[in-house]
Design an enzyme around this catalytic site. Structure first.
Site, PDB file in Angstrom:
ATOM      1  N   HIS A  53     -13.081  -3.952 -34.081  1.00 27.71           N
ATOM      2  CA  HIS A  53     -13.886  -3.909 -33.372  1.00 27.71           C
ATOM      3  C   HIS A  53     -15.691  -4.176 -34.797  1.00 27.71           C
ATOM      4  O   HIS A  53     -15.160  -3.646 -35.652  1.00 27.71           O
ATOM      5  CB  HIS A  53     -14.499  -3.169 -32.059  1.00 27.71           C
ATOM      6  N   LYS A 108     -19.186   0.641 -33.287  1.00 29.79           N
ATOM      7  CA  LYS A 108     -17.991   1.591 -32.450  1.00 29.79           C
ATOM      8  C   LYS A 108     -18.185   3.010 -32.980  1.00 29.79           C
ATOM      9  O   LYS A 108     -17.556   3.460 -34.091  1.00 29.79           O
ATOM     10  CB  LYS A 108     -17.229   0.258 -32.336  1.00 29.79           C
TER      11      LYS A 108
HETATM   12  N1  NAD Z   1     -16.824  -2.205 -21.523  1.00 32.26           N
HETATM   13  C1  NAD Z   1     -17.258  -2.658 -21.593  1.00 32.26           C
HETATM   14  O1  NAD Z   1     -16.782  -4.382 -21.088  1.00 32.26           O
HETATM   15  C2  NAD Z   1     -18.147  -2.394 -22.896  1.00 32.26           C
HETATM   16  C3  NAD Z   1     -18.363  -3.714 -24.091  1.00 32.26           C
HETATM   17  C4  NAD Z   1     -19.197  -3.406 -25.295  1.00 32.26           C
HETATM   18  C5  NAD Z   1     -19.368  -2.318 -25.889  1.00 32.26           C
HETATM   19  N2  NAD Z   1     -19.069  -1.457 -24.343  1.00 32.26           N
HETATM   20  C6  NAD Z   1     -19.203   0.381 -24.401  1.00 32.26           C
HETATM   21  O2  NAD Z   1     -21.441   0.326 -24.790  1.00 32.26           O
HETATM   22  C7  NAD Z   1     -21.196   1.720 -25.188  1.00 32.26           C
HETATM   23  C8  NAD Z   1     -22.924   1.329 -25.238  1.00 32.26           C
HETATM   24  O3  NAD Z   1     -22.232   0.220 -26.847  1.00 32.26           O
HETATM   25  P1  NAD Z   1     -23.389  -0.765 -27.716  1.00 32.26           P
HETATM   26  O4  NAD Z   1     -22.992  -1.718 -28.655  1.00 32.26           O
HETATM   27  O5  NAD Z   1     -24.747  -1.146 -26.718  1.00 32.26           O
HETATM   28  O6  NAD Z   1     -24.231   0.658 -28.146  1.00 32.26           O
HETATM   29  P2  NAD Z   1     -25.541   0.719 -29.092  1.00 32.26           P
HETATM   30  O7  NAD Z   1     -25.179   2.009 -29.536  1.00 32.26           O
HETATM   31  O8  NAD Z   1     -26.128  -0.048 -29.060  1.00 32.26           O
HETATM   32  O9  NAD Z   1     -26.524   0.897 -27.367  1.00 32.26           O
HETATM   33  C9  NAD Z   1     -26.099   2.240 -26.614  1.00 32.26           C
HETATM   34  C10 NAD Z   1     -27.879   3.053 -26.627  1.00 32.26           C
HETATM   35  O10 NAD Z   1     -27.799   4.112 -25.446  1.00 32.26           O
HETATM   36  C11 NAD Z   1     -29.357   4.708 -25.642  1.00 32.26           C
HETATM   37  N3  NAD Z   1     -29.271   5.925 -25.569  1.00 32.26           N
HETATM   38  C12 NAD Z   1     -28.571   7.492 -25.740  1.00 32.26           C
HETATM   39  N4  NAD Z   1     -28.341   8.015 -24.565  1.00 32.26           N
HETATM   40  C13 NAD Z   1     -28.942   7.709 -23.643  1.00 32.26           C
HETATM   41  C14 NAD Z   1     -28.839   8.350 -22.324  1.00 32.26           C
HETATM   42  N5  NAD Z   1     -28.657   9.911 -22.553  1.00 32.26           N
HETATM   43  N6  NAD Z   1     -30.006   7.337 -21.810  1.00 32.26           N
HETATM   44  C15 NAD Z   1     -30.385   6.911 -22.155  1.00 32.26           C
HETATM   45  N7  NAD Z   1     -29.929   6.163 -22.689  1.00 32.26           N
HETATM   46  C16 NAD Z   1     -29.201   6.489 -23.694  1.00 32.26           C
HETATM   47  C17 NAD Z   1     -29.200   4.693 -26.795  1.00 32.26           C
HETATM   48  O11 NAD Z   1     -30.786   5.055 -27.509  1.00 32.26           O
HETATM   49  C18 NAD Z   1     -28.787   2.695 -27.504  1.00 32.26           C
HETATM   50  O12 NAD Z   1     -30.524   2.145 -27.648  1.00 32.26           O
HETATM   51  C19 NAD Z   1     -20.522   1.882 -25.579  1.00 32.26           C
HETATM   52  O13 NAD Z   1     -20.128   3.058 -25.741  1.00 32.26           O
HETATM   53  C20 NAD Z   1     -19.811   1.136 -25.870  1.00 32.26           C
HETATM   54  O14 NAD Z   1     -18.165   1.608 -26.517  1.00 32.26           O
HETATM   55  C21 NAD Z   1     -17.901  -1.628 -23.222  1.00 32.26           C
END
Ligand code: NAD
Length: 222
Positions: free
Chosen positions: A131, A135
């Site tokens: 990844h 992450k």
């Molecule tokens: N299930 C899937 O298919 C899949 C795919 C990709 C990523 N993910 C997961 O999704 C999550 C996010 O990934 P990302 O790459 O977008 O991360 P990222 O860091 O780019 O985005 C996370 C966002 O959440 C915000 N945030 C933090 N606390 C918050 C709250 N209490 N309420 C609302 N927003 C809040 C942050 O400010 C940030 O903008 C990770 O856990 C990642 O592992 C899952």
């Protein structure tokens, strides 16, 4: 649910959240009704009264509290955030449904299914998940889920190796070793758009689940 489902996105300013906002905006039967993110100055509590479903792509340390707040408000929640303990959601009083998928990419779901099938015939296997270097959790939720499905067949644990490098999105190899042969099952998410058909499917179906919480996109595929 009404004809147009009102969708809120938690983590709307993040990498996944931005892609979800664009996908919801582009769907005729969905309306983007709220974007919550500290980076946007809007809390989840502020958007809950205006939405039917929340999609959560936030952080491992906030996803559980977000989901509990959604359910308490009677709002269905689709969770993509990985790396947190979902057990409290099973015990929570249920006023709305919870759907969780460690991976919303359809190819990744097939990779997990094929790996489980192969484990019946080739018992020695290891997982390499790769990844991007932002992450927060390791091993990935997808790798943990793949290992757990394979372990149901094998009765022993499957080693997982995690790689974190810039330039990567989300990739996984399951390598099986047999007598004089190997089998590699590999999936690559080349962009975050790969997750969007699965996310929109979950948004459309979360109001009508056979059980809750329901875990895994495979349960929504035919
Ligand atoms: N299930 C899937 O298919 C899949 C795919 C990709 C990523 N993910 C997961 O999704 C999550 C996010 O990934 P990302 O790459 O977008 O991360 P990222 O860091 O780019 O985005 C996370 C966002 O959440 C915000 N945030 C933090 N606390 C918050 C709250 N209490 N309420 C609302 N927003 C809040 C942050 O400010 C940030 O903008 C990770 O856990 C990642 O592992 C899952």
């Amino acid at each position: 649910m009404s004809a147009q489902v009102r969708v809120g996105v938690a983590g709307a300013a993040g990498k996944m959240g931005q892609a979800v906002c664009a996908a919801v905006d582009g769907a005729d039967d969905l309306v983007l009704a709220g974007r919550a993110d500290p980076a946007l100055g809007t809390t989840l509590a502020e958007i809950l009264p205006a939405v039917d479903v929340v999609v959560d792509f936030t952080r491992p340390d906030t996803a559980l509290a977000n989901a509990l707040a959604c359910v308490a408000a009677g709002v269905h929640v689709v969770i993509g955030t990985t790396g947190f303990d979902i057990e409290p959601l099973r015990a929570a009083e249920r006023r709305a449904n919870v759907f969780i998928a460690p991976n919303f990419a359809i190819g990744a779901v097939l990779m997990m299914r094929f790996a489980q099938e192969a484990a019946r015939h080739l018992p020695k296997a290891e997982i390499i998940e790769l990844h991007h270097d932002q992450k927060l959790d390791a091993p990935s939720g997808t790798a943990a889920r793949t290992a757990s499905l394979m372990e149901q067949e094998l009765g022993h644990s499957v080693p997982i190796h995690s790689v974190r490098l810039p330039g990567l999105v989300a990739h996984q190899e399951v390598i099986f070793g047999g007598q004089g042969e190997t089998l590699t099952i590999r999936h690559d998410s080349l962009s975050r758009e790969s997750f969007m058909p699965g996310v929109l499917l979950a948004v459309r179906r979360v109001g009508d689940l056979p059980e809750s919480p329901l875990i895994g996109l495979e349960h929504l595929l035919g």
